[in-house]
Design a protein around this motif. Structure first.
Motif, PDB file in Angstrom:
ATOM      1  N   LEU A   1      41.446  16.854   2.635  1.00 36.05           N
ATOM      2  CA  LEU A   1      42.445  16.924   3.711  1.00 36.05           C
ATOM      3  C   LEU A   1      42.971  15.535   4.043  1.00 36.05           C
ATOM      4  N   LYS A   2      42.101  14.554   4.019  1.00 32.65           N
ATOM      5  CA  LYS A   2      42.517  13.187   4.321  1.00 32.65           C
ATOM      6  C   LYS A   2      43.506  12.685   3.263  1.00 32.65           C
ATOM      7  N   GLN A   3      43.250  12.992   2.005  1.00 36.12           N
ATOM      8  CA  GLN A   3      44.197  12.646   0.938  1.00 36.12           C
ATOM      9  C   GLN A   3      45.579  13.224   1.230  1.00 36.12           C
ATOM     10  N   MET A   4      45.611  14.514   1.567  1.00 32.39           N
ATOM     11  CA  MET A   4      46.886  15.187   1.804  1.00 32.39           C
ATOM     12  C   MET A   4      47.636  14.560   2.969  1.00 32.39           C
ATOM     13  N   ILE A   5      46.937  14.352   4.056  1.00 30.45           N
ATOM     14  CA  ILE A   5      47.589  13.865   5.271  1.00 30.45           C
ATOM     15  C   ILE A   5      48.147  12.458   5.083  1.00 30.45           C
ATOM     16  N   PHE A   6      47.417  11.612   4.386  1.00 29.65           N
ATOM     17  CA  PHE A   6      47.826  10.216   4.276  1.00 29.65           C
ATOM     18  C   PHE A   6      48.488   9.864   2.934  1.00 29.65           C
ATOM     19  N   GLY A   7      48.833  10.891   2.153  1.00 27.76           N
ATOM     20  CA  GLY A   7      49.607  10.659   0.934  1.00 27.76           C
ATOM     21  C   GLY A   7      48.887   9.876  -0.134  1.00 27.76           C
ATOM     22  N   PHE A   8      47.565   9.946  -0.140  1.00 28.94           N
ATOM     23  CA  PHE A   8      46.754   9.134  -1.056  1.00 28.94           C
ATOM     24  C   PHE A   8      46.523   9.876  -2.364  1.00 28.94           C
ATOM     25  N   ALA A   9      46.895   9.266  -3.481  1.00 21.45           N
ATOM     26  CA  ALA A   9      46.780   9.904  -4.788  1.00 21.45           C
ATOM     27  C   ALA A   9      45.648   9.325  -5.619  1.00 21.45           C
ATOM     28  N   GLY A  10      44.722   8.616  -4.981  1.00 24.51           N
ATOM     29  CA  GLY A  10      43.581   8.064  -5.697  1.00 24.51           C
ATOM     30  C   GLY A  10      42.511   9.113  -5.940  1.00 24.51           C
ATOM     31  N   SER A  11      41.547   8.787  -6.793  1.00 20.65           N
ATOM     32  CA  SER A  11      40.519   9.763  -7.156  1.00 20.65           C
ATOM     33  C   SER A  11      39.254   9.622  -6.332  1.00 20.65           C
ATOM     34  N   GLY A  12      39.195   8.665  -5.421  1.00 17.35           N
ATOM     35  CA  GLY A  12      38.006   8.496  -4.607  1.00 17.35           C
ATOM     36  C   GLY A  12      38.188   7.421  -3.558  1.00 17.35           C
ATOM     37  N   GLU A  13      37.199   7.312  -2.670  1.00 19.46           N
ATOM     38  CA  GLU A  13      37.277   6.361  -1.570  1.00 19.46           C
ATOM     39  C   GLU A  13      37.423   4.915  -2.043  1.00 19.46           C
ATOM     40  N   ASP A  14      36.846   4.590  -3.176  1.00 19.65           N
ATOM     41  CA  ASP A  14      36.857   3.205  -3.646  1.00 19.65           C
ATOM     42  C   ASP A  14      38.263   2.674  -3.902  1.00 19.65           C
ATOM     43  N   GLU A  15      39.216   3.578  -4.064  1.00 23.98           N
ATOM     44  CA  GLU A  15      40.594   3.157  -4.369  1.00 23.98           C
ATOM     45  C   GLU A  15      41.497   3.127  -3.145  1.00 23.98           C
ATOM     46  N   ARG A  16      40.930   3.337  -1.970  1.00 18.59           N
ATOM     47  CA  ARG A  16      41.770   3.527  -0.779  1.00 18.59           C
ATOM     48  C   ARG A  16      42.553   2.284  -0.360  1.00 18.59           C
ATOM     49  N   LYS A  17      42.189   1.109  -0.841  1.00 16.24           N
ATOM     50  CA  LYS A  17      42.913  -0.116  -0.477  1.00 16.24           C
ATOM     51  C   LYS A  17      44.079  -0.410  -1.431  1.00 16.24           C
ATOM     52  N   ASN A  18      44.262   0.449  -2.433  1.00 17.68           N
ATOM     53  CA  ASN A  18      45.327   0.257  -3.421  1.00 17.68           C
ATOM     54  C   ASN A  18      46.628   0.871  -2.894  1.00 17.68           C
ATOM     55  N   LYS A  19      47.520   0.025  -2.443  1.00 16.94           N
ATOM     56  CA  LYS A  19      48.763   0.483  -1.810  1.00 16.94           C
ATOM     57  C   LYS A  19      49.598   1.350  -2.739  1.00 16.94           C
ATOM     58  N   SER A  20      49.568   1.083  -4.034  1.00 14.83           N
ATOM     59  CA  SER A  20      50.410   1.832  -4.972  1.00 14.83           C
ATOM     60  C   SER A  20      50.003   3.302  -5.076  1.00 14.83           C
ATOM     61  N   LEU A  21      48.819   3.650  -4.587  1.00 15.95           N
ATOM     62  CA  LEU A  21      48.345   5.035  -4.667  1.00 15.95           C
ATOM     63  C   LEU A  21      48.776   5.879  -3.472  1.00 15.95           C
ATOM     64  N   TYR A  22      49.527   5.275  -2.552  1.00 12.33           N
ATOM     65  CA  TYR A  22      50.044   6.033  -1.403  1.00 12.33           C
ATOM     66  C   TYR A  22      51.484   6.420  -1.717  1.00 12.33           C
ATOM     67  N   ARG A  23      51.661   7.660  -2.203  1.00 13.45           N
ATOM     68  CA  ARG A  23      52.980   7.999  -2.726  1.00 13.45           C
ATOM     69  C   ARG A  23      53.346   9.475  -2.638  1.00 13.45           C
ATOM     70  N   GLU A  24      52.530  10.336  -1.990  1.00 16.40           N
ATOM     71  CA  GLU A  24      52.849  11.766  -2.006  1.00 16.40           C
ATOM     72  C   GLU A  24      52.517  12.402  -0.660  1.00 16.40           C
ATOM     73  N   TRP A  25      53.565  12.704   0.116  1.00 17.61           N
ATOM     74  CA  TRP A  25      53.347  13.271   1.439  1.00 17.61           C
ATOM     75  C   TRP A  25      53.850  14.716   1.545  1.00 17.61           C
ATOM     76  N   GLU A  26      54.027  15.375   0.400  1.00 10.70           N
ATOM     77  CA  GLU A  26      54.459  16.771   0.460  1.00 10.70           C
ATOM     78  C   GLU A  26      53.365  17.659   1.054  1.00 10.70           C
ATOM     79  N   HIS A  27      52.120  17.319   0.773  1.00  9.95           N
ATOM     80  CA  HIS A  27      51.033  18.074   1.379  1.00  9.95           C
ATOM     81  C   HIS A  27      51.045  17.924   2.898  1.00  9.95           C
ATOM     82  N   ALA A  28      51.266  16.713   3.353  1.00 13.03           N
ATOM     83  CA  ALA A  28      51.303  16.467   4.795  1.00 13.03           C
ATOM     84  C   ALA A  28      52.449  17.246   5.437  1.00 13.03           C
ATOM     85  N   GLY A  29      53.577  17.307   4.740  1.00 13.81           N
ATOM     86  CA  GLY A  29      54.698  18.090   5.250  1.00 13.81           C
ATOM     87  C   GLY A  29      54.320  19.547   5.424  1.00 13.81           C
TER      88      GLY A  29
END
Length: 352
Positions: free
Chosen positions: A273-301
């Motif tokens: 759910l957190k991935q969907m809400i914040f548009g995060f397309a990474g595969s795990g928590e370790d990648e959460r600081k990678n700005k380029s992985l924030y790119r999909e907010w259709e789930h949040a919509g």
């Protein structure tokens, strides 16, 4: 409502268009257990020591908070000094150079999503259209960082530690996960001034049948999108005359075991759910600081009924199910918009 496949495991529902997908290619790894946390005392970096009491080439810095996993007396020269072990390579900081941070307990009963300042429906709508502002991306990154329930295992109850089989959930276990996921969704919706989604037996039965379609046809979240044929078949069985995926958001994970603690399952649900809400397309928590992985907010919509349509601001009826294909678990977040339920065109026999 059309979605596109992301590199991770996750999928979603749009208002009137097919849904996309996001997947978590690895199970969530909870941070290693620690005895506590500490910070550097004073305003200067301090030298660290090896396990043998020798000066290390590394330092601890005032800007960071460190977890420590052990403490002991190090012999340095002719004297012994109390020290704390930090990091994974036997780095020790002297107690005289450290101050302990008061421990806070995370409670599973209070798992919610807190939306950072700057995460608004107007900003989300622009991101949903493919034009996220820098401020909105920054807010989303902050949200991934601050909402740490998926990374913390302290404060579990005995009930959270009981083992479950995600592929063979009892009715009570499934309802517990549906209730948990819905509470997380509604905690965020409330902050945006939206009506809560509503759990319904009709939508739950639809969710169960969609999960069966995935399992019976060997489909999962890793198959480059939703299993639209199965979703449409299940919808029509329940009296929803839909010709594409208008009801499913999906997340998933891969594990090599058949059982897990209920608390771990809840962390997987929360992370999806957190991935969907914040548009995060990474595969795990370790990648959460990678700005380029924030790119999909259709789930949040989808989750926030914010898609630039005349039905923005509506609420949905909700159900939750899990399917398993091999070692892949797909989590199906199923919701039916109220306007579809009230439509003679789309609803011929569906009862929430």
């Amino acid at each position: 409502m059309k979605k596109k496949m992301m590199v991770t495991l996750l999928t979603s529902v749009c208002l009137m268009g097919p849904v996309g997908m996001l997947t978590q290619t690895h199970p969530q790894v909870v941070q290693a257990a620690s005895k506590g946390k500490l910070r550097v005392k004073g305003n200067k970096k301090v030298r660290l020591y090896t396990n043998h009491g020798k000066k290390s080439k590394y330092y601890a810095y005032t800007s960071r908070t460190y977890s420590y996993s052990a403490k002991k007396y190090l012999k340095i020269g002719k004297k012994k000094h109390l020290a704390y072990k930090i990091g994974n390579n036997s780095h020790w900081i002297l107690a005289k150079n450290a101050k302990l941070v008061k421990k806070t307990v995370e409670r599973y009963s209070q798992a919610v999503i807190k939306l950072p300042s700057g995460y608004t429906r107007s900003e989300l709508l622009e991101a949903y259209k493919g034009h996220p502002s820098e401020e909105f991306i920054a807010a989303s990154m902050k949200g991934m960082e601050e909402n740490n329930f998926s990374r913390v295992a302290t404060g579990e109850t005995a009930s959270d530690k009981r083992l479950i089989n995600p592929d063979k959930l009892s009715a009570s276990e499934q309802h517990e996960l549906a209730d948990f996921s819905l509470r997380v969704i509604n905690s965020a919706r409330e902050q945006l001034g939206l009506e809560p989604w509503i759990y319904s037996t009709g939508t739950q039965e639809l969710a169960d049948d969609i999960a069966k379609e995935y399992e019976e046809h060997g489909r999962s979240i890793k198959d480059q999108g939703h299993y639209v044929e199965g979703i449409v078949k299940a919808c029509q069985k329940h009296g929803l005359e839909l010709d594409d995926n208008y009801v499913e958001d999906m997340a998933g994970f891969t594990i090599n075991k058949t059982t897990m603690p209920m608390g771990e399952m809840k962390r997987n649900v929360y992370f999806g759910l957190k991935q969907m809400i914040f548009g995060f397309a990474g595969s795990g928590e370790d990648e959460r600081k990678n700005k380029s992985l924030y790119r999909e907010w259709e789930h949040a919509g989808d989750l926030f009924n914010t898609q630039g349509s005349s039905h923005d601001g509506d609420h949905n009826y909700y159900g939750f199910s899990i399917s398993k294909t091999g070692k892949i678990y797909s989590m199906h977040f199923i919701s039916v918009p109220t306007f579809i339920v009230g439509s003679e065109k789309y609803n011929t026999n569906f009862r929430p």
